[in-house]
Design a protein around this motif. Structure first.
Motif, PDB file in Angstrom:
ATOM      1  N   VAL A  10      69.797 134.386 109.689  1.00  0.00           N
ATOM      2  CA  VAL A  10      68.977 135.144 110.623  1.00  0.00           C
ATOM      3  C   VAL A  10      68.877 134.332 111.905  1.00  0.00           C
ATOM      4  CG1 VAL A  10      66.705 136.113 111.070  1.00  0.00           C
ATOM      5  CG2 VAL A  10      67.688 136.229 108.779  1.00  0.00           C
ATOM      6  N   LEU A  11      69.289 134.901 113.020  1.00  0.00           N
ATOM      7  CA  LEU A  11      69.370 134.174 114.276  1.00  0.00           C
ATOM      8  C   LEU A  11      68.108 134.387 115.090  1.00  0.00           C
ATOM      9  CD1 LEU A  11      71.325 132.479 116.013  1.00  0.00           C
ATOM     10  CD2 LEU A  11      72.015 134.597 117.118  1.00  0.00           C
ATOM     11  N   LEU A  12      67.359 133.319 115.307  1.00  0.00           N
ATOM     12  CA  LEU A  12      66.219 133.372 116.217  1.00  0.00           C
ATOM     13  C   LEU A  12      66.719 132.906 117.570  1.00  0.00           C
ATOM     14  CD1 LEU A  12      63.327 131.913 114.051  1.00  0.00           C
ATOM     15  CD2 LEU A  12      63.951 134.291 114.428  1.00  0.00           C
ATOM     16  N   GLY A  13      67.438 133.802 118.256  1.00  0.00           N
ATOM     17  CA  GLY A  13      68.141 133.413 119.466  1.00  0.00           C
ATOM     18  C   GLY A  13      67.236 132.756 120.484  1.00  0.00           C
ATOM     19  N   GLY A  14      67.702 131.630 121.018  1.00  0.00           N
ATOM     20  CA  GLY A  14      67.052 131.023 122.141  1.00  0.00           C
ATOM     21  C   GLY A  14      65.868 130.146 121.844  1.00  0.00           C
ATOM     22  N   THR A  15      65.390 130.072 120.628  1.00  0.00           N
ATOM     23  CA  THR A  15      64.237 129.233 120.368  1.00  0.00           C
ATOM     24  C   THR A  15      64.638 127.777 120.486  1.00  0.00           C
ATOM     25  OG1 THR A  15      64.655 129.291 117.985  1.00  0.00           O
ATOM     26  CG2 THR A  15      63.120 130.889 118.868  1.00  0.00           C
ATOM     27  N   ALA A  16      63.742 126.969 120.996  1.00  0.00           N
ATOM     28  CA  ALA A  16      64.034 125.562 121.165  1.00  0.00           C
ATOM     29  C   ALA A  16      64.149 124.889 119.810  1.00  0.00           C
ATOM     30  CB  ALA A  16      62.933 124.885 121.981  1.00  0.00           C
ATOM     31  N   ASN A 204      52.213 136.203 126.128  1.00  0.00           N
ATOM     32  CA  ASN A 204      51.856 134.996 125.390  1.00  0.00           C
ATOM     33  C   ASN A 204      52.706 133.834 125.888  1.00  0.00           C
ATOM     34  OD1 ASN A 204      50.648 133.610 122.911  1.00  0.00           O
ATOM     35  ND2 ASN A 204      52.835 133.353 122.510  1.00  0.00           N
ATOM     36  N   LEU A 205      52.084 132.683 126.053  1.00  0.00           N
ATOM     37  CA  LEU A 205      52.807 131.459 126.383  1.00  0.00           C
ATOM     38  C   LEU A 205      52.762 130.573 125.154  1.00  0.00           C
ATOM     39  CD1 LEU A 205      54.198 129.820 128.729  1.00  0.00           C
ATOM     40  CD2 LEU A 205      51.985 128.712 129.039  1.00  0.00           C
ATOM     41  N   GLY A 206      53.865 130.518 124.402  1.00  0.00           N
ATOM     42  CA  GLY A 206      53.895 129.756 123.164  1.00  0.00           C
ATOM     43  C   GLY A 206      53.502 128.308 123.391  1.00  0.00           C
ATOM     44  N   VAL A 262      51.424 130.146 118.844  1.00  0.00           N
ATOM     45  CA  VAL A 262      52.761 129.640 118.502  1.00  0.00           C
ATOM     46  C   VAL A 262      53.657 130.841 118.216  1.00  0.00           C
ATOM     47  CG1 VAL A 262      54.095 128.297 116.850  1.00  0.00           C
ATOM     48  CG2 VAL A 262      51.844 127.471 117.617  1.00  0.00           C
ATOM     49  N   ASP A 263      54.839 130.862 118.777  1.00  0.00           N
ATOM     50  CA  ASP A 263      55.694 132.037 118.651  1.00  0.00           C
ATOM     51  C   ASP A 263      56.671 131.932 117.479  1.00  0.00           C
ATOM     52  OD1 ASP A 263      57.273 130.085 119.784  1.00  0.00           O
ATOM     53  OD2 ASP A 263      57.640 131.155 121.656  1.00  0.00           O
ATOM     54  N   PHE A 264      57.347 133.036 117.219  1.00  0.00           N
ATOM     55  CA  PHE A 264      58.348 133.159 116.156  1.00  0.00           C
ATOM     56  C   PHE A 264      57.766 132.845 114.774  1.00  0.00           C
ATOM     57  CE2 PHE A 264      60.702 132.412 120.074  1.00  0.00           C
ATOM     58  CZ  PHE A 264      61.545 133.510 120.069  1.00  0.00           C
ATOM     59  N   ASN A 265      56.565 133.394 114.513  1.00  0.00           N
ATOM     60  CA  ASN A 265      55.994 133.365 113.170  1.00  0.00           C
ATOM     61  C   ASN A 265      55.370 134.731 112.901  1.00  0.00           C
ATOM     62  OD1 ASN A 265      53.471 133.432 114.459  1.00  0.00           O
ATOM     63  ND2 ASN A 265      53.209 131.215 114.328  1.00  0.00           N
ATOM     64  N   ASP A 266      54.858 134.944 111.706  1.00  0.00           N
ATOM     65  CA  ASP A 266      54.375 136.268 111.322  1.00  0.00           C
ATOM     66  C   ASP A 266      53.256 136.776 112.231  1.00  0.00           C
ATOM     67  OD1 ASP A 266      56.181 136.453 109.267  1.00  0.00           O
ATOM     68  OD2 ASP A 266      54.784 135.805 107.707  1.00  0.00           O
ATOM     69  N   GLU A 267      52.333 135.907 112.584  1.00  0.00           N
ATOM     70  CA  GLU A 267      51.212 136.337 113.429  1.00  0.00           C
ATOM     71  C   GLU A 267      51.712 136.803 114.796  1.00  0.00           C
ATOM     72  OE1 GLU A 267      47.090 134.513 115.386  1.00  0.00           O
ATOM     73  OE2 GLU A 267      48.237 133.346 113.929  1.00  0.00           O
ATOM     74  N   TRP A 268      52.665 136.080 115.336  1.00  0.00           N
ATOM     75  CA  TRP A 268      53.228 136.441 116.648  1.00  0.00           C
ATOM     76  C   TRP A 268      54.009 137.750 116.560  1.00  0.00           C
ATOM     77  CZ3 TRP A 268      58.450 136.412 118.383  1.00  0.00           C
ATOM     78  CH2 TRP A 268      58.620 136.497 119.772  1.00  0.00           C
ATOM     79  N   PHE A 289      66.116 141.460 119.782  1.00  0.00           N
ATOM     80  CA  PHE A 289      65.207 140.798 118.845  1.00  0.00           C
ATOM     81  C   PHE A 289      63.914 141.591 118.705  1.00  0.00           C
ATOM     82  CE2 PHE A 289      61.883 137.862 117.656  1.00  0.00           C
ATOM     83  CZ  PHE A 289      62.468 137.074 116.680  1.00  0.00           C
ATOM     84  N   LEU A 290      63.374 142.049 119.824  1.00  0.00           N
ATOM     85  CA  LEU A 290      62.120 142.794 119.810  1.00  0.00           C
ATOM     86  C   LEU A 290      62.256 144.104 119.045  1.00  0.00           C
ATOM     87  CD1 LEU A 290      59.189 143.023 120.803  1.00  0.00           C
ATOM     88  CD2 LEU A 290      60.075 144.067 122.900  1.00  0.00           C
ATOM     89  N   GLN A 291      63.403 144.754 119.177  1.00  0.00           N
ATOM     90  CA  GLN A 291      63.620 146.017 118.461  1.00  0.00           C
ATOM     91  C   GLN A 291      63.456 145.841 116.959  1.00  0.00           C
ATOM     92  OE1 GLN A 291      67.176 147.433 121.392  1.00  0.00           O
ATOM     93  NE2 GLN A 291      67.075 148.434 119.432  1.00  0.00           N
ATOM     94  N   GLY A 292      63.941 144.731 116.437  1.00  0.00           N
ATOM     95  CA  GLY A 292      63.820 144.489 115.005  1.00  0.00           C
ATOM     96  C   GLY A 292      62.441 144.030 114.588  1.00  0.00           C
ATOM     97  N   THR A 293      61.672 143.509 115.541  1.00  0.00           N
ATOM     98  CA  THR A 293      60.350 142.969 115.246  1.00  0.00           C
ATOM     99  C   THR A 293      59.251 144.020 115.364  1.00  0.00           C
ATOM    100  OG1 THR A 293      61.035 140.784 116.015  1.00  0.00           O
ATOM    101  CG2 THR A 293      58.684 141.212 115.942  1.00  0.00           C
ATOM    102  N   ALA A 294      59.411 144.926 116.326  1.00  0.00           N
ATOM    103  CA  ALA A 294      58.356 145.909 116.611  1.00  0.00           C
ATOM    104  C   ALA A 294      58.938 147.314 116.671  1.00  0.00           C
ATOM    105  CB  ALA A 294      57.670 145.554 117.928  1.00  0.00           C
ATOM    106  N   GLU A 295      59.721 147.668 115.661  1.00  0.00           N
ATOM    107  CA  GLU A 295      60.427 148.953 115.696  1.00  0.00           C
ATOM    108  C   GLU A 295      59.476 150.144 115.753  1.00  0.00           C
ATOM    109  OE1 GLU A 295      62.863 149.459 112.161  1.00  0.00           O
ATOM    110  OE2 GLU A 295      61.845 147.763 111.237  1.00  0.00           O
TER     111      GLU A 295
END
Length: 450
Positions: A10-16, A204-206, A262-268, A289-295
């Motif tokens: 699963v690709l979390l594109g762009g995360t540091a 949100n600013l992670g 904090v981003d890229f977790n369930d709460e976010w 990415f957003l389409q799959g997260t908030a369809e």
């Protein structure tokens, strides 16, 4: 022909992500990876007609499709695709294999910010003698400069993350906002209106997301890092320009108009889906990415450029992206180079990466192809989002550089900036602490700091 092998991820594109800088790595430009002068077309033809086995380390899901195209074109070359993990595990295993002198792949996926650390340890093959310079004009200039900051070419660009603004049109409309904010001043005003009318945060600013903040610096023209490719680095994360950006976000956070989750977790993810956030300042990989997260919010979102610091400007920054590099230890450097080039430069392969794996392309021909840019997205109300981000990609500053120890840069960011952001404190003051840590580390590692 042997089938290539890969493991899905699963690709979390762009995360540091963090890497691990290892000093004294073996490998270098010698051995099987050194080019003896420019490679001729005859050399390439001979190599590609010789039975050869290559290993390719990458985390891109289903990249077997592009590898199969390569193997069909060059039936004498068999490629084994391996996913050894994404982020820290990938770089740990890669550097360990390089240091051990065995087990390293021929070609490896490397994010742009980590290229200098591999250059420092002489672990990458200079691709210029193999013909890489000939394709430089086929990529947006700033992306090419990420892999070729000087005469050497250290990798082939694969994907990029020019930044834009994804926003909930319905939430902004409830607050009386009918157009996305064009300037950061308008954005702050919109943040207040959205909070007052809906209770949502405009974005949100992670707290620990260095990649996003560095992207904001990039857009503002801040040059926090520099590296001469040898022993001298430039560190200026607390410049007046950087502090102006920090002060802007401090004001919004302390006014409770921007969240710091904090981003890229369930709460976010839930916040994106339930309207806690009325927008996401993200990169070109964000729309899919957003389409799959908030369809469940399909049709409510829209995309726009980042707000600008000065009215009438049109500039952006970048967050994320990666390349394919050839290891200097490869015993088959020509075939390895052709593999890296083919996957990311062949039109059919590059187009499929963009439309099937949804990696945002750095290749001009894809960015101009109607089959890519004219796609209408139902999730974004029929908007041609690819076209928008293709246009944004032309506005990214070409001169942004990285340090050869970005793993430490990110971990230090979390300790200094991340802690202050989470505490809703003075972010500009945290920049001073970050600067001090980075300078001390660089000097301890033997670098000259300018």
């Amino acid at each position: 022909m042997r089938k290539s092998r890969s493991t899905a991820v699963v690709l979390l594109g762009g995360t540091a992500v963090l890497g691990l800088v290892l000093t004294g790595c073996t490998g270098g430009t010698g051995g099987g990876g050194e080019a003896q002068g420019d490679i001729t077309q005859e050399d390439i033809d001979a190599a590609m007609e010789t039975p050869t086995e290559l290993t390719f380390w990458t985390w891109v899901p289903d990249i077997d499709q592009q590898v199969a195209m390569f193997e069909e074109t060059y039936p004498e070359i068999d490629v084994t695709v391996e996913n050894v993990g994404q982020g820290l595990p990938h770089y740990q295993k890669l550097r360990s294999a390089i240091e051990a002198g065995e087990g390293a792949p021929d070609v490896a996926q490397v994010e742009y910010q980590y290229i200098p650390s591999f250059v420092l340890s002489e672990s990458l093959l200079d691709l210029a003698p193999y013909g890489a310079d000939d394709i430089s004009d086929d990529y947006v200039e700033w992306a090419w400069n990420q892999v070729s900051p000087d005469e050497a070419v250290w990798a082939i660009p694969q994907d990029v993350g020019p930044m834009g603004n994804l926003y909930r049109e319905d939430i902004l409309a409830t607050a009386g906002i009918t157009e996305p904010p064009a300037t950061w001043e308008e954005y702050a005003q919109a943040a207040q209106a959205v909070k007052d009318a809906t209770g949502s945060y405009i974005s949100n600013l992670g707290a620990t997301q260095a990649g996003q903040m560095i992207g904001f610096f990039w857009q503002a023209g801040v040059k926090p890092f520099g590296y001469d490719g040898a022993e001298t680095v430039t560190i200026d994360v607390n410049s007046d320009e950087a502090k102006a950006v920090a002060d802007y976000w401090t004001q919004l956070i302390q006014a409770d108009l921007i969240s710091t989750d904090v981003d890229f977790n369930d709460e976010w993810y839930q916040g994106l889906a339930n309207g806690k956030y009325a927008g996401w300042l993200t990169a070109a990989w964000g729309p899919v990415f957003l389409q799959g997260t908030a369809e469940g919010t399909s049709g409510l979102w829209r995309a726009a450029p980042l707000p600008q610091w000065e009215e009438g400007e049109n500039v952006s920054g970048n967050w994320g992206g990666s390349s394919d590099a050839v290891l200097a230890t490869s015993e088959n450097p020509i075939a390895a180079y052709v593999l890296a080039e083919f996957i990311n430069h062949d039109q059919e392969s590059a187009m499929s990466l963009a439309t099937e794996q949804f990696l945002f392309p750095p290749q001009v021909s894809v960015l101009e192809d109607p089959a890519f840019v004219d796609l209408k997205s139902e999730f974004y109300g029929g908007q041609e989002v690819n076209k928008l981000f293709a246009e944004i990609s032309e506005t990214v500053d070409t001169d942004f550089q990285w340090l050869p120890f970005m793993d430490y840069v990110y971990s230090s960011y979390e300790e200094t900036m991340g802690t202050q952001i989470a505490a809703k404190g003075d972010i500009a003051a945290a920049l001073d602490a970050w600067q001090d840590q980075l300078v001390s580390y660089a000097e301890d590692q033997g670098f000259t700091v300018e």
